[in-house]
Design an enzyme around this catalytic site. Structure first.
Site: not given
Ligand code: ZN
Length: 179
Positions: A46, A51, A99-100, A141-142, A145
């Site tokens: 995701g 991000q 998370c990236l 989660h996304e 962000h």
């Molecule tokens: Zn994340």
């Protein structure tokens, strides 16, 4: 398409509130395809536009789940523009999240296991669906962000500090290796 650099903590841009997309146009579609390429290259399941430094309410998700238990991952790209959660279940379930933007760190987070969500796709068409399981977790989660929230914000202070310390240690080791 292009692989874009992914912002990592403590980049203050990750704390920005993203703005709604007014029109799903070619510019938005170009960003979406770059986001997919960036996510697959990472690799991740995701990615939110912020991000890659774009404060717009756009998410891409692909759980890449195999059809059989130990089969090859199958691509199932999903786009969420201006997503909203309409209702969520009372039941929270734990799920180990990563998370990236917080590379290689994982921790268990409790979230509702079922949500009803509304969003636009890459053609600007509206969708409303009940979502459960891993997709519900990843979508929540996304969506966090888009409001400047990271999964570590759901942890106790002790656990959050532990994750950030481990990340700092990993960065020091990577820097040493590169030197
Ligand atoms: Zn994340």
């Amino acid at each position: 398409m292009a692989v874009l650099p992914i912002l990592e903590v403590p980049d203050p841009r990750l704390r920005q509130i993203s703005s709604p997309v007014e029109t799903v146009d070619d510019g938005v579609r170009k960003l979406i395809s770059d986001m997919f390429e960036t996510m697959y290259a990472a690799p991740g399941i995701g990615l939110a536009a912020i991000q890659v430094g774009v404060p717009k309410r756009i998410l891409v998700i692909d759980l890449q789940e195999p059809e059989e238990e130990d089969g090859e991952p199958v691509r199932d790209p999903r786009v969420f523009v201006n997503p909203e959660i309409l209702t969520n279940s009372d039941r929270d379930v734990p799920y180990t999240e990563g998370c990236l933007s917080i590379p290689d760190q994982y921790a268990e987070v409790d979230r509702p296991d079922r949500i009803r969500a509304r969003w636009l796709d890459e053609k600007g068409a509206a969708h409303e669906e009940d979502i459960a399981g891993t997709l519900a977790v990843v979508l929540q989660h996304e969506m966090d962000h888009l409001n400047g929230i990271l999964f570590i914000d759901h942890l106790s202070r002790l656990k959050r500090d532990m994750v950030l310390r481990k990340l700092a240690k990993q960065r020091r080791e990577l820097a040493k290796r590169a030197a």
